[in-house]
Scaffold this active site. Structure first.
Site, short mmCIF file in Angstrom:
data_model
loop_
_atom_site.label_atom_id
_atom_site.label_comp_id
_atom_site.label_asym_id
_atom_site.label_seq_id
_atom_site.Cartn_x
_atom_site.Cartn_y
_atom_site.Cartn_z
N CYS A 53 -1.51 -11.34 -7.04
CA CYS A 53 -1.04 -11.11 -5.68
C CYS A 53 -2.17 -11.45 -4.75
O CYS A 53 -3.27 -11.07 -4.96
CB CYS A 53 -1.07 -9.30 -5.76
SG CYS A 53 -0.74 -8.48 -4.07
N CYS A 56 -4.20 -7.95 -3.46
CA CYS A 56 -5.19 -7.03 -4.35
C CYS A 56 -6.61 -7.48 -4.22
O CYS A 56 -6.79 -8.30 -3.84
CB CYS A 56 -4.59 -7.24 -5.61
SG CYS A 56 -3.11 -6.36 -6.17
N HIS A 116 -1.53 -1.66 -5.86
CA HIS A 116 -0.53 -2.67 -5.78
C HIS A 116 0.77 -1.79 -5.86
O HIS A 116 1.81 -2.33 -5.21
CB HIS A 116 -0.59 -3.82 -6.83
CG HIS A 116 0.50 -4.80 -6.60
ND1 HIS A 116 0.48 -5.98 -5.48
CD2 HIS A 116 1.69 -5.12 -7.54
CE1 HIS A 116 1.42 -6.60 -5.89
NE2 HIS A 116 2.19 -6.23 -7.03
N SER A 162 7.67 -10.37 1.37
CA SER A 162 7.68 -11.22 0.22
C SER A 162 6.64 -10.58 -0.84
O SER A 162 6.64 -10.97 -1.93
CB SER A 162 7.41 -12.73 0.24
OG SER A 162 6.27 -12.67 1.05
N HIS A 165 2.90 -5.45 -2.46
CA HIS A 165 1.60 -4.63 -2.24
C HIS A 165 1.70 -4.08 -0.87
O HIS A 165 1.93 -4.68 -0.04
CB HIS A 165 0.59 -5.47 -1.91
CG HIS A 165 -0.76 -4.69 -2.23
ND1 HIS A 165 -1.65 -4.83 -3.41
CD2 HIS A 165 -1.48 -3.89 -1.37
CE1 HIS A 165 -2.78 -4.10 -3.29
NE2 HIS A 165 -2.71 -3.57 -1.99
N GLN A 169 1.20 -4.85 9.52
CA GLN A 169 0.61 -5.85 10.47
C GLN A 169 0.07 -5.35 11.59
O GLN A 169 0.93 -4.29 12.12
CB GLN A 169 1.62 -7.23 10.31
CG GLN A 169 1.88 -7.68 8.77
CD GLN A 169 2.76 -8.89 9.13
OE1 GLN A 169 2.60 -9.92 9.81
NE2 GLN A 169 3.97 -8.92 8.33
#
Length: 349
Positions: A53, A56, A116, A162, A165, A169
């Site tokens: 990921c 992470c 996660h 996509s 986790h 934004q």
């Protein structure tokens, strides 16, 4: 529905005072009140840490940068920004037909938790407070340079996310984007015409009507708005006049954590799935003007319609004419309101 509201069962239009736009309602297409078909989504086992990921703690992101071993909420500059500060400002206009201009901006990513496999709906209420703290800090910092700071979250693969986790934004820009620009004009016009704050007045009316409330506490109200476009869209706003996220006091912040937790659990419980949505905050812009016409609020736009895998599509008439919905906002609010406040995953343990 009461006799006085039978007109709602006929095709009709509703007006959105925040944007000045109309939508079409066609409730006759669901003659019987829909009870909410539930389909248990597969219980996908996601580990607390994923070495592959990009979000992470301690992992190397696609752009080559390494994440800190962060213990809680974590913010970093997006490696593939949609907005950057322009090195060569320009403006073009050919009779209004070919018009463009440069922009300044930046983009950041907020990891809500180091885990996660834990979404906001599954985080403890106390763990939501640091997320709100970061929202406020980022708004304060970025508003010193940019006119608009858009904090948002796209949750779920169906919303184009996509990476599972839990993250959101921030896009900051030197211009006010289209949706908040329409809201700015509408709220200003309402104050000038009625002498009242549009959303503060609207929330007071919703509390009186008690028809579309999903959740409430002493500081916040969560409703399926009268003009909702998406089936289970909600509007979340403080009851006291508040311009921006960074203006929230301690009582409002605690109330926000509580009502966010309640809403998101109800969302997940509706179809026994990790409920997808796009959400974002709208508040007064950093334009140096009197913005008393503004009231802070968040929009939640979930795409699901009747089950965990049946989506509402905005196509055909919606794209060429105006938005349309079948399920009345009042029915959607009742379905959400009646959901348990205990997360369905906890019940299965």
């Amino acid at each position: 529905m009461t006799d006085q509201n039978t007109h709602r069962l006929q095709p009709h239009r509703r007006y959105n005072p925040l944007t000045g736009e109309w939508l079409l309602l066609s409730p006759h297409r669901t003659q019987r009140p829909w009870q909410g078909k539930t389909e248990d989504a597969p219980m996908v086992q996601i580990t607390e840490y994923d070495s592959k990921c990009y979000l992470c703690p301690g992992n190397v992101r696609m752009g080559g940068q390494q994440n800190a071993e962060y213990p809680g909420t974590y913010v970093f500059d997006n490696d593939f920004k949609a907005l950057t500060d322009c090195e060569q400002p320009y403006s073009e206009d050919e009779d209004g037909l070919f018009r463009s201009e440069s922009t300044d901006g930046t983009c950041r990513v907020i990891c809500f938790s180091r885990k996660h496999n834990v979404t906001l709906a599954e985080m403890d209420e106390a763990d939501l407070l640091p997320v709100i703290d970061v929202w406020k800090e980022q708004m304060t910092e970025l508003s010193e340079k940019y006119r608009w700071v858009q904090i948002f979250e796209n949750k779920g693969e169906i919303m184009g996310c996509s990476n599972p986790h839990p993250h959101g934004q921030i896009w900051a820009s030197d211009y006010i984007p289209e949706e908040p620009y329409k809201e700015d004009l509408s709220q200003k016009a309402y104050l000038e015409q009625h002498g009242k704050n549009l959303l503060v007045e609207y929330l007071a009316r919703e509390k009186d009507k008690q028809e579309r409330i999903v959740a409430e506490n002493t500081e916040w109200l969560c409703v399926v708005p009268y003009w909702a476009t998406w089936p289970f869209e909600v509007l979340l706003a403080p009851l006291r006049p508040t311009l921006r996220l960074q203006d929230l006091d301690d009582a409002q912040q605690k109330g926000l954590a509580a009502i966010m937790k309640e809403l998101l659990v109800k969302y997940d419980n509706l179809f026994s799935t990790s409920f997808p949505y796009s959400m974002g905050w709208h508040g007064a812009p950093a334009n140096g003007e009197n913005n008393d016409h503004w009231q802070l609020h968040a929009h939640y736009y979930p795409p699901l319609l009747r089950s965990a895998d049946i989506k509402k599509f905005m196509v055909g008439y919606e794209m060429l004419g105006c938005p349309q919905r079948d399920i009345l906002p009042e029915q959607a609010a009742e379905l959400l309101r009646n959901q348990s406040t205990t997360h369905f995953r906890m019940k299965r343990q």
